[in-house]
Structure formats: structure tokens, C-alpha cells
Design an enzyme around this catalytic site. Structure first.
Site: not given
Length: 478
Positions: A326-327
Site C-alpha cells: 500500500h505504500g
């Protein structure tokens, strides 16, 4: 280009009309039009990164053919790893390079050593995590001899770049999407109506629910010191509905848009906030990503076939990798780790498959036990979303510490009545429509036409009233 803009409002009808006018011609004309439309759709964001998308497409297309036709295992492995490493290399450079550099500098600084390493000042190509995973699954499936390599470059290019799913999914599989791109599509009235219903509900989720929640969640998360614990809890609740409305709204628009073109995409959400435990939540949230990690990471690691310690190890790996996908921030890793902890008791007690059907599948109202299960699962999810949204782990811990303080007993200073009413309405519609693939799919279709069209009209009025400056989708950053 965003789904919730006037640009898309003229772009898609034009593509729709041209697309079906080409139905009587060769299928390649329709596919060619969709590729042109998809590249234009992507180029509207940043045309320079279009070359990265095309290169990634060509690499995986060529690698797939070479893997299939190579007679020696050595050559097969060469082309397989060439594709995997280049794809992950691009993802690593654009998405994770700065994270690793900053983490390394901080680590050495904690020992009193000063490092001076350069970081990259470059934008993250929108959708890179999604179209990279499309290519990875395709190459892996060919290497594992699950599918044959696609020889038609037009068809494969469309598989990777198809504009409804290009920038935020769902993450498609070659076994599901490629056959649809190679067969004649026929427009039906039922399919068109279903697509319009899903688009309408997706726009409502995004514009009315998500963007309105963001107006209150963002100031609270950006300045938690100024608010009481009760107000911070309200902010966490608003973000919980914001991220669901934003991402599932995108998925609804994508699936509805694609259905109008005669192509069915993978279902990505199935009413996750009605889950009775965390295992059920993860079977209903971002389904295409969860199943991707299960098939290409969890099962190759041994899945649930090994001993208990292997199962625990694999569970933590899958959640940590999912968080990191996700990041490039420790907050996402903490979020993944926390969800693994949530999942662990269910795994150890063999209750992770207890709830497969939707809640209250044969009745209108849930049982008391189901209400308790949904309430606990929802609160655990709200708690985890704090790490997902906070700028740093320390900010998340401060946020939680303040919620657990005496100030949580104070009356919240932020309590927009109209938004709370909207959220109640939203939850009720989702509950009534929970047995369909999306809330409006079967809702009142066989009952009163007046009631059904009154709901559609109400949604359109709310869209008009809440339509402001278009806000980007949260998952564009991933």
C-alpha cells in the site's frame, strides 16, 4: 482522468457509442479503440509515464512467449526472472527507493553516523502497483504452465491497460479477462441497466460519502493536538467510511463502466463492514488483492499445509507484504502487522472460515451474536485504520493514546448531524442490498417501481448538491 469529473462524463459516452458502432466490424477494431481510449485516459494524468506502461506491457508479452517456447528450463527461468526483476525493479525505484534511503539514514543516525544519500524527486506513476501485478500474475501463470502465452499483442496490451481498472484495480487475472477480450461482446438491456446502477452507487459512495467524510477526517488527522479524544474517535470513524466509500466507490464505477462495454471485471468488495470477524473482513475487502497474495505468495510459501508455526509465519508475511504494497511508510507495515495479530486467534482456533455467507443471509435482521461480532470487528478495523491514515507511527500512537484518555468522555466538538444522517442512510441501503453483488443490484427491483426510482432520484439529487471540486481517489497513491 478521474471518474468523478466532467471530462470523464464526455469521454466515456463517446467511447461507448463508437465502441458499439464497431460491433459489426472485426473484434480487433473494438479492442483497438479500447487501447487508444485507455492510453488517452492514462496520458491525461501524465503522458510521460505512458512509455513506462507500454514498456512493461511489451516486456511481459515478449517474456511470456519466450517462457512458453523455450525448451530448456534454464532459458525459461532466464525470461521468467528477467520479467519479474525488471517489473519489481521499476516498482522498487519509483515507490520504495526513497523509503529505504530514508530508513537507512535514520538507522545510522541512531548510532551517531551521518549518511548523505540522495533521494529521487520523481512522481509515483499512478496505477503502477496495479498494472505491475497484472503482468506479474500473467508471467507467473505461464511459467507454472497454468495458461498459454497470448500471441495477440493488441489483446494483451488491452489486458494490461484497460482503462476502467488501469489505475486502481481490481487486479485482474489473465484466466478471467483475456478470454473476454478475445470473444465477441453483445450489449444487453439487463447488462446496461445493471452497469448504470453500479456506476450511480459508486459515484454516490465517492462524492457524497467519501468526499464529505474527508472534509472532517482530514483536519482532525492533520492536527490531532487540537481535539479531544472523543473528537479524534469521530475522525477515525469518518476516515473508516471515507476509505470504504472512496475505494469501493471506484471499484463500483469501474465494474459498472466495464459492464456497459460487455466485459465483466472481478468483484472487489462484498460489504466488508458487515463482517463478523477479521478473517471474513479480509475475504470481503479488496478481494482481488487478497486473492492475489493468497495465490502468488501465501500458497507458494506453504499456505496452511505446514505446521502451526509455518501457518503463523505465512500469515504475518502475507499481511506485512500487503501493508507494504500500500505504500512506502512504516504506518502501512504497522497496519499490516496489526491485522495479522487480529487474524492470529482465528487461525489458532481454526475459526478463520467460520463465516463464509453474508450475515443474516436468510433473514432481515442479524442475531444478537452477529451484532456483537460485527461491532467488535468494526471497532478493530477503525483502530487499524488510524495507522493507515496517520502520517507516521508516532502520530498514530499519539492519536490512539488521546482516544484512550479521559478526554474521550467529552462531547465531540465535531459532530455534523447531516453527515451522520447520510452515513445512517448509506449503511441502511448497503444492508438492504447486501445479498447482491452491489447494493443497488437487486434492491427493490422486483418490488415497487416508484420506490426504486425515488431512490435513484434521491441519489442523483444528492450527487448534484454535493458535487464540488473533484477529489482524487485515495488508492491512486498506491
Amino acid at each position: 482522468m478521474l471518474f468523478n469529473t466532467f471530462t470523464f462524463a464526455w469521454f466515456f459516452p463517446l467511447v461507448f457509442v463508437l465502441y458499439w458502432l464497431l460491433q459489426k466490424k472485426d473484434l480487433k477494431w473494438q479492442n483497438g479503440l479500447l487501447i487508444v481510449a485507455s492510453y488517452y485516459f492514462y496520458a491525461c494524468w501524465n503522458w510521460k509515464f505512458l512509455f513506462l506502461l507500454i514498456f512493461s506491457t511489451a516486456l511481459d508479452y515478449a517474456s511470456g512467449i519466450q517462457i512458453e517456447k523455450s525448451t530448456s528450463e534454464k532459458k525459461r527461468k532466464f525470461w521468467f526472472w528477467l520479467s519479474i526483476l525488471i517489473n519489481l525493479g521499476f516498482l522498487g525505484v519509483f515507490k520504495y527507493y526513497n523509503f529505504f534511503v530514508d530508513s537507512l539514514v535514520e538507522l545510522f543516525a541512531s548510532f551517531g553516523v551521518s549518511l548523505h544519500l540522495a533521494t529521487l524527486q520523481v512522481l509515483l506513476p499512478v496505477g503502477i502497483s496495479f498494472y505491475t501485478f497484472h503482468g506479474l500474475s500473467y508471467v507467473i501463470d505461464i511459467y507454472k504452465r497454468r495458461i498459454a502465452a497470448e500471441r495477440d499483442f493488441v489483446v494483451y496490451s488491452l489486458f494490461v491497460s484497460y482503462f476502467p481498472l488501469l489505475v486502481a484495480g481490481p487486479i485482474e487475472r489473465a484466466t478471467h479477462l483475456l478470454p473476454q477480450l478475445k470473444q465477441k461482446r453483445i450489449f444487453t438491456y439487463e447488462q446496461g441497466v445493471s452497469g448504470l446502477r453500479q456506476i450511480l452507487w459508486g459515484l454516490f459512495k465517492k462524492i457524497v460519502i467519501a468526499d464529505t467524510c474527508a472534509q472532517y477526517a482530514n483536519p482532525i488527522f492533520n492536527n490531532p493536538e487540537a481535539y479531544s479524544g472523543s473528537t479524534l474517535f469521530m475522525g477515525a470513524l469518518f476516515f473508516t467510511f471515507q476509505i470504504y466509500g472512496d475505494f469501493s466507490g471506484y471499484s463500483d464505477i469501474a465494474l459498472g463502466t466495464s459492464r456497459l462495454l460487455g466485459i465483466e471485471l472481478l468483484k472487489n468488495f462484498s460489504f466488508p463492514y458487515f463482517s463478523r470477524d477479521i478473517a471474513e473482513f479480509w475475504r470481503r475487502w479488496h478481494i482481488s488483492l487478497s486473492t492475489w497474495f493468497k495465490d502468488y505468495v501465501y500458497i507458494p510459501l506453504g499456505g496452511s499445509q505446514g505446521g502451526r508455526w509455518m501457518q503463523i509465519r505465512n500469515t504475518f508475511i502475507i499481511f506485512l507484504v500487503s501493508g507494504f504494497w500500500h505504500g512506502a511508510n512504516w504506518t502501512f507495515i504497522a497496519w499490516g502487522f496489526l491485522n495479522a495479530l487480529y487474524f492470529l486467534p482465528l487461525l489458532l482456533t481454526n475459526k478463520n472460515r467460520s463465516h463464509v455467507e453474508i450475515v443474516a443471509n436468510h433473514s432481515m435482521f442479524p442475531s444478537f451474536k452477529e451484532i456483537i461480532g460485527m461491532g467488535i470487528t468494526f471497532l478493530l478495523t477503525v483502530f487499524a485504520w488510524i495507522f493507515f491514515r496517520a502520517p507516521s507511527v508516532s502520530d498514530a500512537l499519539y492519536f490512539i493514546q488521546k482516544i484512550c484518555s479521559k478526554s474521550v468522555l467529552q462531547w465531540p466538538t465535531v459532530r455534523p448531524t447531516f453527515l451522520i444522517v447520510l452515513l445512517l442512510f448509506f449503511v441502511l441501503v448497503e444492508w438492504w442490498g447486501r445479498k447482491g453483488n452491489f447494493a443497488l443490484e437487486k434492491l427493490w427491483v422486483k418490488q415497487s417501481r416508484i420506490l426504486r426510482w425515488s431512490l435513484y432520484l434521491l441519489l442523483l439529487v444528492l450527487l448534484f448538491l454535493f458535487q464540488g471540486e473533484p477529489e482524487t481517489f485515495i488508492y491512486f497513491q498506491f
